[in-house]
Scaffold this motif. Structure first.
Motif, PDB file in Angstrom:
ATOM      1  N   LEU A   1      12.907   8.142  12.211  1.00  0.00           N
ATOM      2  CA  LEU A   1      11.512   8.583  12.102  1.00  0.00           C
ATOM      3  C   LEU A   1      11.375   9.762  11.152  1.00  0.00           C
ATOM      4  O   LEU A   1      10.268  10.085  10.708  1.00  0.00           O
ATOM      5  CB  LEU A   1      10.968   8.981  13.478  1.00  0.00           C
ATOM      6  CG  LEU A   1      10.909   7.900  14.554  1.00  0.00           C
ATOM      7  CD1 LEU A   1      10.242   8.446  15.808  1.00  0.00           C
ATOM      8  CD2 LEU A   1      10.174   6.654  14.063  1.00  0.00           C
ATOM      9  N   LEU A   2      12.490  10.435  10.861  1.00  0.00           N
ATOM     10  CA  LEU A   2      12.450  11.648  10.044  1.00  0.00           C
ATOM     11  C   LEU A   2      12.579  11.333   8.553  1.00  0.00           C
ATOM     12  O   LEU A   2      13.123  10.313   8.163  1.00  0.00           O
ATOM     13  CB  LEU A   2      13.568  12.603  10.476  1.00  0.00           C
ATOM     14  CG  LEU A   2      13.490  13.066  11.939  1.00  0.00           C
ATOM     15  CD1 LEU A   2      14.746  13.820  12.327  1.00  0.00           C
ATOM     16  CD2 LEU A   2      12.256  13.944  12.137  1.00  0.00           C
TER      17      LEU A   2
ATOM     18  N   THR B   1       5.932  13.279   5.472  1.00  0.00           N
ATOM     19  CA  THR B   1       6.792  12.580   6.421  1.00  0.00           C
ATOM     20  C   THR B   1       6.995  13.467   7.642  1.00  0.00           C
ATOM     21  O   THR B   1       6.686  14.668   7.612  1.00  0.00           O
ATOM     22  CB  THR B   1       8.161  12.253   5.809  1.00  0.00           C
ATOM     23  OG1 THR B   1       8.849  13.498   5.551  1.00  0.00           O
ATOM     24  CG2 THR B   1       8.003  11.480   4.505  1.00  0.00           C
ATOM     25  N   LEU B   2       7.528  12.896   8.705  1.00  0.00           N
ATOM     26  CA  LEU B   2       7.827  13.702   9.891  1.00  0.00           C
ATOM     27  C   LEU B   2       8.894  14.748   9.570  1.00  0.00           C
ATOM     28  O   LEU B   2       8.894  15.835  10.151  1.00  0.00           O
ATOM     29  CB  LEU B   2       8.283  12.809  11.045  1.00  0.00           C
ATOM     30  CG  LEU B   2       8.377  13.489  12.415  1.00  0.00           C
ATOM     31  CD1 LEU B   2       7.022  14.030  12.856  1.00  0.00           C
ATOM     32  CD2 LEU B   2       8.924  12.523  13.465  1.00  0.00           C
TER      33      LEU B   2
ATOM     34  N   LEU C   1       0.827  -1.197   0.000  1.00  0.00           N
ATOM     35  CA  LEU C   1       0.000   0.000   0.000  1.00  0.00           C
ATOM     36  C   LEU C   1       0.864   1.251   0.000  1.00  0.00           C
ATOM     37  O   LEU C   1       1.890   1.304   0.668  1.00  0.00           O
ATOM     38  CB  LEU C   1      -0.917  -0.007   1.222  1.00  0.00           C
ATOM     39  CG  LEU C   1      -1.890  -1.193   1.260  1.00  0.00           C
ATOM     40  CD1 LEU C   1      -2.360  -1.442   2.665  1.00  0.00           C
ATOM     41  CD2 LEU C   1      -3.064  -0.936   0.343  1.00  0.00           C
ATOM     42  N   GLN C   2       0.462   2.252  -0.725  1.00  0.00           N
ATOM     43  CA  GLN C   2       1.223   3.495  -0.816  1.00  0.00           C
ATOM     44  C   GLN C   2       0.350   4.680  -0.406  1.00  0.00           C
ATOM     45  O   GLN C   2      -0.866   4.649  -0.544  1.00  0.00           O
ATOM     46  CB  GLN C   2       1.736   3.710  -2.251  1.00  0.00           C
ATOM     47  CG  GLN C   2       2.660   2.611  -2.745  1.00  0.00           C
ATOM     48  CD  GLN C   2       3.978   2.588  -2.002  1.00  0.00           C
ATOM     49  OE1 GLN C   2       4.464   3.610  -1.532  1.00  0.00           O
ATOM     50  NE2 GLN C   2       4.559   1.393  -1.875  1.00  0.00           N
ATOM     51  N   HIS C   3       0.988   5.734   0.091  1.00  0.00           N
ATOM     52  CA  HIS C   3       0.288   6.966   0.458  1.00  0.00           C
ATOM     53  C   HIS C   3       1.005   8.114  -0.226  1.00  0.00           C
ATOM     54  O   HIS C   3       1.832   8.794   0.365  1.00  0.00           O
ATOM     55  CB  HIS C   3       0.281   7.169   1.972  1.00  0.00           C
ATOM     56  CG  HIS C   3      -0.300   6.016   2.718  1.00  0.00           C
ATOM     57  ND1 HIS C   3      -1.633   5.744   2.722  1.00  0.00           N
ATOM     58  CD2 HIS C   3       0.287   5.053   3.467  1.00  0.00           C
ATOM     59  CE1 HIS C   3      -1.856   4.662   3.448  1.00  0.00           C
ATOM     60  NE2 HIS C   3      -0.708   4.230   3.900  1.00  0.00           N
TER      61      HIS C   3
ATOM     62  N   TYR D   1      -1.108  15.756   7.186  1.00  0.00           N
ATOM     63  CA  TYR D   1      -0.766  14.668   8.099  1.00  0.00           C
ATOM     64  C   TYR D   1       0.468  13.932   7.589  1.00  0.00           C
ATOM     65  O   TYR D   1       0.744  13.885   6.391  1.00  0.00           O
ATOM     66  CB  TYR D   1      -1.930  13.685   8.248  1.00  0.00           C
ATOM     67  CG  TYR D   1      -2.193  12.814   7.029  1.00  0.00           C
ATOM     68  CD1 TYR D   1      -1.714  11.505   6.979  1.00  0.00           C
ATOM     69  CD2 TYR D   1      -2.913  13.295   5.938  1.00  0.00           C
ATOM     70  CE1 TYR D   1      -1.948  10.709   5.867  1.00  0.00           C
ATOM     71  CE2 TYR D   1      -3.145  12.519   4.836  1.00  0.00           C
ATOM     72  CZ  TYR D   1      -2.664  11.215   4.794  1.00  0.00           C
ATOM     73  OH  TYR D   1      -2.890  10.429   3.683  1.00  0.00           O
ATOM     74  N   ALA D   2       1.219  13.395   8.537  1.00  0.00           N
ATOM     75  CA  ALA D   2       2.395  12.582   8.225  1.00  0.00           C
ATOM     76  C   ALA D   2       2.150  11.162   8.698  1.00  0.00           C
ATOM     77  O   ALA D   2       1.439  10.948   9.682  1.00  0.00           O
ATOM     78  CB  ALA D   2       3.634  13.164   8.895  1.00  0.00           C
TER      79      ALA D   2
END
Length: 583
Positions: free
Chosen positions: A582-583, A316-317, A309-311, A564-565
């Motif tokens: 996380l970044l 990203t953060l 699945l892709q968004h 949103y990230a």
């Protein structure tokens, strides 16, 4: 650790079953599955929900009400969906109406805010399910009455204090956070007394503590267990929900998930192990529709998902950090319910800002040393650890010292219980945070535990109320007075809501957003943490679980207007230099 499967037939030895646990652990799903299983076995069941984040209507696929609706496909099951938010609003007005025109407008505003917090909602919920718990006709009609949310120890202790039933709102000047929820319910006192007695009767009631195989929910279950035991409510059962029974050794993500869960199980406190312990396996599907409710306790199947699945529209953060750096904001909050990862996200944001050359201070209530270890290696980045227990004790002592000057000893017992409330803890922590910000003029301050909109309004109304009654008990400090206007300035403050792509965390985050809007705080960014849909997994099981997240990712997309990230689930403990991943 080998744990037996949860069996409703073995648990349901009493008339009343109460499910409790941290938001998002699956207590509603397990309560529903228990109700359906017992009804299918021939027993007559009443299922009652008092959870503001309840999705019972989605679970059963039909409209529900507070009187109870018979479920056609489960002939012996009746479901009642109570709305404690509506009940709380009605109760709030019934109490305040008696004081309009008798107290100054600022005092009325203060009382309204006092009765807008989670404590009042829980009292309203307790009022609603007490009607079912003490109703002799319903006890005769149903074999079992199941509640999917149990009262906290704080609420139960409050119900047992004589001073809680007095005209407390008009008389109290102590400045605590949740005063007078019961003063308008004198006629319910005997019903509440019977309800509390029923809860403590092992022959009548079983408390089912629901948790996940994760550290934070297990700690919450332990805290709830101790609070209830202190009130002689000892008939408790522990259910660990979402346990991965087997794993694909060829998939690093699934292997790491299994390992993390097993490590969490090894850390279950002995006080919880003494209870009956069972488990419900991790399922890949959302618990909606009767088929899935029936499958929850017996079937682990899933729908295969072919592609990853892709968004493409998700940030990203790192994008969030870039925006904060460009905006030159000075106060950053990460907010969300416990267990969603707001401390880790705050630490990663602080580290990311420092790497961009900003002078940063991370203020955290998390005592974990790993934050100090990573931040200590960075020049000009510092960590201020706020000792929640220490700050709470200091605030409690301050308020009690002033209350003793004007109040009789009996009423002080109510004040002491009031000072154990979640709102009071927020105020105590916020005071410490305000002091840090006041001393950090040239830094960006990132905080991982922020006050709700209710607490912010409470601080403001307490300030106004104290001016009216010329009382200094619980007064707002100068540092707080200076910070409160800054929080409402979008050029100064960034509020980031952290959630998971799951039902209850989303609904609780949505309520948090409404709360912040009421207080005048703007929210731009949402962060969806620990998403399987972004993880690099080859497991068909986890891909199916990722597909189940999409509904809630789309909900976040809509409510945030696309701001949103998404952070992938990580197959390692996020600490030290791993924060940068996380970044």
């Amino acid at each position: 650790m080998k744990i037996a499967l949860y069996d409703p037939a073995e648990t349901a030895a009493t008339k009343y079953l109460f499910f409790t646990g941290k938001g998002g652990v699956g207590k509603t799903s397990i309560a529903c599955a228990t109700a359906v299983s017992l009804a299918d076995a021939g027993e007559k069941i009443l299922l009652v929900s008092t959870d503001p984040a309840s999705n019972l209507q989605d679970v059963f696929g039909i409209p529900l009400n507070d009187a109870g609706v018979a479920i056609a496909d489960v002939p012996r099951l009746v479901v009642a969906n109570l709305d404690p938010l509506t009940a709380a609003a009605e109760y709030r007005e019934s109490v305040i109406g008696a004081y309009r025109g008798k107290l100054p407008d600022s005092a009325i505003k203060n009382v309204e805010e006092q009765l807008s917090g989670s404590c009042t909602v829980e009292i309203a919920a307790f009022n609603a399910f007490s009607e079912f718990l003490t109703n002799a006709e319903k006890a005769e009609e149903f074999d079992h009455i199941i509640f999917d949310t149990a009262p906290t120890g704080h609420t139960l202790r409050m119900l047992q204090l004589p001073s809680a039933w007095s005209g407390f709102i008009s008389e109290s000047k102590h400045g605590a956070s949740c005063l007078g929820q019961l003063s308008g319910l004198e006629d319910k006192k005997e019903m509440y007394k019977k309800a509390v007695h029923t809860l403590a009767d092992n022959r009548l009631t079983t408390i089912i503590l629901v948790t996940r195989p994760e550290t934070a929910p297990i700690r919450e279950a332990q805290r709830a267990s101790h609070e209830l035991e202190a009130l002689e409510i000892r008939n408790q059962v522990l259910v660990i929900n979402g346990l991965l029974e087997t794993y694909d050794a060829n998939d690093t993500v699934e292997t790491a998930l299994f390992k993390k869960q097993q490590e969490a199980l090894q850390e279950i406190p002995q006080s919880l192990v003494r209870q009956s312990v069972t488990m419900v396996p991790l399922r890949a599907y959302n618990i909606t529709g009767l088929d899935n409710v029936r499958h929850l306790l017996s079937y682990s199947g899933h729908t295969p998902v072919v592609s990853t699945l892709q968004h493409s529209n998700a940030y990203t953060l790192s994008d969030v950090v870039d925006e904060i750096e460009a905006s030159n904001k000075k106060v950053i909050f990460t907010m969300g319910k416990g267990g969603v990862g707001k401390t880790t996200i705050a630490a990663a944001i602080a580290l990311g800002l420092h790497r961009k050359g900003k002078k940063v201070r991370l203020a955290t209530t998390d005592p974990a040393d790993h934050l100090n270890l990573v931040m200590g290696q960075e020049k000009d980045i510092s960590v201020s650890h706020i000792n929640e227990k220490g700050e709470l004790k200091k605030y409690q002592e301050e308020v009690l010292a002033k209350a003793r000057q004007t109040m009789p000893e009996d009423d002080l017992e109510y004040v002491k219980e009031d000072l154990r409330s979640p709102c009071t803890q927020e105020i105590a922590v916020f005071r410490a945070f305000a002091d840090i910000v006041a001393k950090s003029r040239d830094e960006i301050v990132v905080l991982d535990t922020a006050p709700t909109g209710h607490t912010i309004l409470l601080l403001e109304s307490t300030q106004n109320y104290n001016q009216q009654i010329e009382n200094s008990g619980g007064a707002v400090s100068d540092a707080e007075k200076e910070l409160l206007p800054r929080l409402k300035d979008p050029n100064e403050t960034e509020v980031i809501i952290v959630t998971l792509a799951e039902t209850t965390p989303f609904y609780e985050a949505k309520r948090l957003l409404d709360d912040l809007k009421r207080a005048g705080l703007a929210v731009k960014w949402w962060v969806i943490n620990a998403s399987y849909s972004m993880a690099d997994t080859k497991s068909d099981f986890l891909k199916a679980k990722a597909a189940a997240e999409l509904q809630w990712i789309h909900e976040v997309d809509n409510i945030s207007d696309g701001q949103y990230a998404v952070i992938p689930w990580k197959p390692f403990e996020v600490k030290g230099e791993k924060l940068l991943e996380l970044l």
